[in-house]
Design an enzyme around this catalytic site. Structure first.
Site, mmCIF file in Angstrom:
data_model
loop_
_atom_site.group_PDB
_atom_site.id
_atom_site.type_symbol
_atom_site.label_atom_id
_atom_site.label_comp_id
_atom_site.label_asym_id
_atom_site.label_seq_id
_atom_site.Cartn_x
_atom_site.Cartn_y
_atom_site.Cartn_z
ATOM 1 N N MET A 173 97.408 147.043 -14.449
ATOM 2 C CA MET A 173 97.382 145.604 -14.336
ATOM 3 C C MET A 173 98.563 145.043 -15.086
ATOM 4 S SD MET A 173 97.092 142.552 -14.954
ATOM 5 C CE MET A 173 96.690 141.271 -15.975
ATOM 6 N N PRO A 174 99.729 145.206 -14.567
ATOM 7 C CA PRO A 174 100.857 144.563 -15.233
ATOM 8 C C PRO A 174 100.847 143.047 -15.018
ATOM 9 C CG PRO A 174 101.576 146.452 -13.954
ATOM 10 C CD PRO A 174 100.165 146.160 -13.563
#
Length: 129
Positions: free
Chosen positions: A1-2
């Site tokens: 989950m950047p």
């Protein structure tokens, strides 16, 4: 989950911004192998006098197309990071005409306990993700 946070000099159109964000998303998908809808991007635009981005003595000049990208993410391996750096500048040059010398990237790592996607829950820790 950047989480991708872009700092840009103001003046791009909405279409130009969409193209830039789409290009960055393609690079992230390829390098980090995250799901298609794992997309979190924030753009902050600055007056030219409010964004200084020099070259740390590397000998190249920046232009008004400069992009400073901060990637906040779970730990990624060295190869994945290097792949992302390369793919990002390739995508931005091809799609947006942004020179690789105009792209600076900073990775900030955190862990599963540092994310909540909503509902006041820690989805990584609670097994939802």
């Amino acid at each position: 989950m950047p989480l991708l946070r872009f700092d840009l000099i103001e003046g791009r159109t909405d279409d130009e911004l969409k193209t830039l964000l789409d290009a960055a998303h393609r690079a992230m998908l390829a390098a980090f192998k995250v799901p298609e809808r794992d997309r979190y991007q924030i753009v902050t635009e600055h007056k030219p006098s409010r964004m200084i981005m020099e070259d740390t003595g590397l000998g190249f000049a920046r232009t008004e197309k400069a992009v400073l990208l901060q990637v906040i993410s779970r730990p990624r391996g060295k190869e994945a990071k290097q792949t992302f750096y390369r793919l990002l500048v390739e995508e931005l040059e091809k799609s947006c005409g942004i020179a690789p010398t105009d792209v600076m990237i900073s990775m900030v790592e955190n862990t599963d306990e540092d994310w909540s996607f909503g509902l006041g829950r820690a989805q990584f820790l609670e097994g939802d993700l």
